[in-house]
Design an enzyme around this catalytic site. Structure first.
Site, mmCIF file in Angstrom:
data_model
loop_
_atom_site.group_PDB
_atom_site.id
_atom_site.type_symbol
_atom_site.label_atom_id
_atom_site.label_comp_id
_atom_site.label_asym_id
_atom_site.label_seq_id
_atom_site.Cartn_x
_atom_site.Cartn_y
_atom_site.Cartn_z
ATOM 1 C CG HIS A 56 40.025 43.658 37.566
ATOM 2 N ND1 HIS A 56 39.977 44.549 38.620
ATOM 3 C CD2 HIS A 56 41.344 43.440 37.347
ATOM 4 C CE1 HIS A 56 41.191 44.835 39.012
ATOM 5 N NE2 HIS A 56 42.053 44.173 38.262
ATOM 6 C CG ASP A 67 45.941 46.352 31.826
ATOM 7 O OD1 ASP A 67 47.183 46.236 31.861
ATOM 8 O OD2 ASP A 67 45.191 45.808 32.646
ATOM 9 C CD GLU A 116 37.440 47.300 37.440
ATOM 10 O OE1 GLU A 116 37.258 46.198 37.994
ATOM 11 O OE2 GLU A 116 38.235 48.139 37.889
ATOM 12 C CG ASN A 173 36.846 43.714 40.755
ATOM 13 O OD1 ASN A 173 37.722 43.141 40.096
ATOM 14 N ND2 ASN A 173 36.524 44.981 40.549
HETATM 15 C C1 GLP Z 1 45.506 45.193 37.964
HETATM 16 C C2 GLP Z 1 45.815 44.903 36.476
HETATM 17 C C3 GLP Z 1 45.538 43.481 36.129
HETATM 18 C C4 GLP Z 1 46.083 42.610 37.250
HETATM 19 C C5 GLP Z 1 45.231 42.779 38.482
HETATM 20 C C6 GLP Z 1 45.800 42.128 39.723
HETATM 21 O O1 GLP Z 1 44.619 46.216 38.158
HETATM 22 N N1 GLP Z 1 45.155 45.764 35.544
HETATM 23 O O2 GLP Z 1 46.101 43.161 34.867
HETATM 24 O O3 GLP Z 1 46.041 41.260 36.881
HETATM 25 O O4 GLP Z 1 44.911 44.131 38.698
HETATM 26 O O5 GLP Z 1 46.866 42.849 40.216
HETATM 27 P P1 GLP Z 1 47.907 42.233 41.251
HETATM 28 O O6 GLP Z 1 48.682 41.207 40.498
HETATM 29 O O7 GLP Z 1 48.769 43.406 41.673
HETATM 30 O O8 GLP Z 1 47.120 41.652 42.359
#
Ligand code: GLP
Length: 241
Positions: free
Chosen positions: A138, A67, A143, A136
């Site tokens: 995702h 992404d 989402e 949440n």
């Molecule tokens: C972000 C990314 C995801 C990631 C998730 C968790 O928004 N788009 O690919 O896995 O949220 O992030 P983190 O590893 O900083 O907790």
């Protein structure tokens, strides 16, 4: 889903890196699906360390990132392009033409979604997809409520996601409101999936993922439809399981 419990973030990162390194050594032409966020940061450091010390090569590897924020140029320190270069790509021997990321600044974003999805097909799909998980549920930037049939698409970020990710930005207002992400169906096409989770902030999400049913309101539950998923999570993240 195969669940591997480890003690902490450090152990999760070492374990995940070793898992990936073994796959790269077994298949030097592997197509790696990669994620951003705090979760895989240390894993990437371990991959870099191993590349330096043991010479594991990425010369034939292709990477496909999940992404990118809409509107942030590749040079913006908060863009996922920048994150990946800084934490991984600049330190490996991977040729730049083998690094694939969706563009968040394409003039025609819908065309960019189609291009990215096509590209994944053309290179033969993802062999190993690395994933983090949002609080949440995702995955990528898919989402709650995203169709499990989704392909690469544009999303409006949940307010909770913008707040969670705002720690990297000077203020919440500067966190983009939209992103481009591969879809859930695209993720499920990967031959294998490795999901990482660390810390108590992920404990509710992991409990829901491991103990509850499959529902589009909880995107990560789609992983239960896949036959080869490994979760490496630390004790804090698994404390409610
Ligand atoms: C972000 C990314 C995801 C990631 C998730 C968790 O928004 N788009 O690919 O896995 O949220 O992030 P983190 O590893 O900083 O907790």
């Amino acid at each position: 889903m195969n669940i591997i419990q480890v003690a902490n973030y450090e152990e999760m990162s070492k374990h995940a890196a070793q898992y990936i390194i073994e796959k790269v050594r077994a298949n030097p032409y592997i197509k790696l699906g990669l994620a951003t966020g705090s979760t895989p940061k240390r894993t990437y450091q371990e991959l870099v360390k191993d590349h330096r010390e043991n010479g594991t090569t990425y010369q034939h590897v292709q990477t496909i990132n999940l992404d990118e924020y809409i509107g942030l140029p590749k040079t913006d320190p908060n863009s996922y392009h920048y994150f990946m270069r800084r934490h991984l790509f600049d330190h490996l021997d991977i040729p730049s033409e083998q690094i694939h990321m969706p563009s968040g600044t394409a003039d025609d974003l819908l065309k960019e979604c189609v291009r990215y999805e096509q590209l994944i097909k053309e290179i033969g799909g993802v062999d190993l997809q690395l994933l983090g998980i949002g609080q949440n549920g995702h995955i990528g930037f898919n989402e709650p409520g995203t169709s499990f049939k989704s392909r690469t698409h544009i999303v409006s970020l949940a307010e909770s996601t913008r707040i969670a990710n705002s720690t990297f930005f000077p203020s919440l207002e500067e966190v983009p409101t939209r992103a481009i992400t591969v879809g859930i169906s695209t993720i499920l096409d990967s031959r294998e999936i490795l999901l990482l989770a660390s810390g108590s902030a992920k404990a509710h999400a992991l409990k829901r993922l491991i103990t509850e049913g499959i529902h589009e309101e909880f995107p990560a539950s789609a992983l239960k439809l896949h036959s080869h998923v490994t979760i490496i999570a630390d004790a804090e993240a698994l404390k409610f399981v």
